[in-house]
Motif scaffolding. Structure first.
Motif, PDB file in Angstrom:
ATOM      1  N   VAL A 160       0.280  -1.346  -0.277  1.00 20.78           N
ATOM      2  CA  VAL A 160      -0.372   0.066  -0.065  1.00 20.78           C
ATOM      3  C   VAL A 160       1.181   1.586   0.040  1.00 20.78           C
ATOM      4  N   GLY A 161       1.905   1.081   0.948  1.00 24.51           N
ATOM      5  CA  GLY A 161       2.731   2.306   0.881  1.00 24.51           C
ATOM      6  C   GLY A 161       3.571   2.430  -0.574  1.00 24.51           C
ATOM      7  N   VAL A 162       4.314   1.803  -0.982  1.00 28.15           N
ATOM      8  CA  VAL A 162       4.602   1.470  -2.085  1.00 28.15           C
ATOM      9  C   VAL A 162       4.039   2.281  -3.658  1.00 28.15           C
ATOM     10  N   THR A 163       2.299   1.774  -3.231  1.00 28.82           N
ATOM     11  CA  THR A 163       1.408   2.291  -4.061  1.00 28.82           C
ATOM     12  C   THR A 163       1.230   3.680  -4.176  1.00 28.82           C
ATOM     13  N   ILE A 164       0.914   4.269  -2.699  1.00 29.10           N
ATOM     14  CA  ILE A 164       0.682   5.988  -2.751  1.00 29.10           C
ATOM     15  C   ILE A 164       2.017   6.789  -2.945  1.00 29.10           C
ATOM     16  N   ILE A 165       3.597   5.942  -2.290  1.00 28.05           N
ATOM     17  CA  ILE A 165       5.023   6.636  -3.530  1.00 28.05           C
ATOM     18  C   ILE A 165       4.130   6.688  -5.102  1.00 28.05           C
ATOM     19  N   ILE A 166       4.392   5.750  -5.408  1.00 26.61           N
ATOM     20  CA  ILE A 166       4.197   5.751  -6.534  1.00 26.61           C
ATOM     21  C   ILE A 166       3.562   6.473  -7.473  1.00 26.61           C
ATOM     22  N   SER A 167       1.950   6.552  -6.813  1.00 28.24           N
ATOM     23  CA  SER A 167       1.055   7.981  -7.183  1.00 28.24           C
ATOM     24  C   SER A 167       1.569   9.338  -7.182  1.00 28.24           C
ATOM     25  N   LYS A 168       1.930   9.457  -6.079  1.00 31.83           N
ATOM     26  CA  LYS A 168       2.664  10.881  -5.536  1.00 31.83           C
ATOM     27  C   LYS A 168       3.380  11.238  -6.657  1.00 31.83           C
ATOM     28  N   LEU A 169       4.506  10.434  -6.458  1.00 28.16           N
ATOM     29  CA  LEU A 169       5.360  10.800  -7.451  1.00 28.16           C
ATOM     30  C   LEU A 169       5.135  10.894  -8.657  1.00 28.16           C
TER      31      LEU A 169
END
Length: 418
Positions: A160-169
């Motif tokens: 979930v954290g990696v998904t949030i990071i990629i979507s934010k990046l």
């Protein structure tokens, strides 16, 4: 000095314009001052909150009876929470300070946001670690695979954290990102199956310290029995004791069973576990004259005397009719033989007397009664270990006849001819 700074500014001005930063020197001076003041304020808040949170948590842990808060303190949960508060201040202040610098506002906003996501995951990890340690103290959960459950939860949270990071990046909607990953995942798994399985297995092997280079492992499925010489993403190489090399898929170390001998090498002894078969028909009660002859065996002489006194006392006090040997208490040749083996093992200089040492009788079989030797050799080197084991059993086989016992073995051609 000011003129020098102004000349440098004029030189870098075209580059600043390229990044959307074509402002005056006074604007940049004000920006730098604001950033410095924000950093100082954030650090001050961090120091204050860290002091307050750690002090409060330690105080609460000392006053309460539960050990959960003590484990939170030992896992430094308060320290990481104190990092989070000034970061949230910086995250909210970036749009205000960099309102004229859209490019850098986006860059710094994303970096701070990503750091916050990592920090939140780390805080959750410390809480779960404290919960794991707390549950292990409870007898009800001490035998439960708590580490596995926590690892699964953390894997989901990291996803979930990696998904949030990629979507934010990359400014992608998380739903669209998950949909795309779901469509591509089947193809990725099909093409890179071994690599993905090997990577996951490598992480598990490393975290759980299952195998190291130089370990002696045995894996019958792949015919591996030797030292690990290489561990990489997809394969593990084992140099067998016959100098051949076996290649094992890395993921097999987590999916299949194997034996790692590192624990034995790090211990104080190497186990000897082997049995001999005694013919059932040769087991019988011992007569008085036979006991007197066996007293010549020094290491069991005192044992025979003490046992004979106890047996005679019991039989006399109960008026036992000893015209038939089965009446009352008696010594058997097999029981005395087991005692002799035990005494012999306890006096053997090559065996570790601090570890388990035992001579026991196993369930009888169609081939006789197994008498098992369970001891540990001090010397763990293979050739010396085999020598010690052979030396012990040479003596045991040679001692059987002195107790009028027979070792079972299948009849040979000569026996049939007789």
């Amino acid at each position: 000095m000011y003129k020098l700074i102004e000349q440098i500014f004029k030189f870098l001005y075209p580059l600043f314009r390229k990044w959307g930063m074509g402002y005056s020197l006074a604007t940049y001076t004000s920006l730098i001052i604001n950033i410095v003041l924000l950093c100082v304020l954030a650090y001050f808040i961090y120091v204050v909150f860290r002091l307050v949170l750690v002090t409060v948590m330690v105080f609460v842990a000392q006053k309460t009876k539960t050990q959960f808060d003590d484990l939170l303190v030992s896992n430094k949960t308060a320290k990481y929470i104190a990092h989070l508060i000034p970061l949230l201040l910086i995250y909210k202040s970036v749009p205000i300070i960099l309102n004229k610098f859209e490019y850098w506002e986006g860059v710094f906003g994303k970096l701070v946001g990503i750091y916050i996501v990592f920090l939140v995951l780390w805080i959750i990890r410390t809480i779960f670690n404290a919960l794991r340690d707390y549950l292990k103290l409870k007898p009800r959960y001490s035998d439960k695979p708590i580490d596995s459950f926590i690892q699964v939860i953390m894997i989901v949270l990291w996803m979930v954290g990696v998904t949030i990071i990629i979507s934010k990046l990359f400014e992608i909607n998380p739903k669209d990102l998950l949909t795309t990953l779901g469509a591509v995942s089947a193809l990725i798994i099909l093409i890179f199956r071994d690599i993905i399985l090997g990577f996951v297995a490598s992480v598990q092997v490393s975290i759980n310290d299952m195998v190291r280079i130089g370990d002696w492992i045995t894996m019958d499925k792949f015919g591996a029995d030797g030292d690990v010489i290489e561990i990489n993403l997809t394969t593990v190489k084992v140099r067998n004791f016959d100098n051949t090399t076996t290649t094992i898929p890395t993921y097999s170390l987590s999916s299949d069973s194997f034996q790692n001998w590192r624990g034995m090498l790090n211990s104080e002894g190497r186990r000897i576990k082997r049995h001999i078969l005694i013919k059932t028909s040769s087991i019988r009660f011992l007569e008085e004259s036979e006991l007197n002859n066996l007293k010549d065996i020094e290491i069991i002489s005192s044992y025979i005397d003490s046992q004979k006194r106890d047996i005679d006392k019991f039989n006399n006090s109960n008026s036992v009719d000893k015209s038939i040997p089965i009446n009352g208490r008696n010594l058997t040749n097999l029981g005395l033989f087991r005692k002799y083996i035990t005494q012999y093992l306890e006096n053997h200089p090559a065996l570790n007397q601090e570890m388990l040492l035992m001579c026991r009788q196993l369930q009888s079989t169609s081939h006789g009664v197994p008498i098992e030797i369970y001891v540990f050799s001090k010397d763990k080197r293979w050739e010396n270990y085999e020598y010690v084991m052979s030396d012990v059993f040479d003596h045991i086989f040679a001692s059987v006849k002195y107790f009028d016992l027979e070792v079972f073995e299948l009849p040979s051609e000569r026996d049939y001819l007789k």
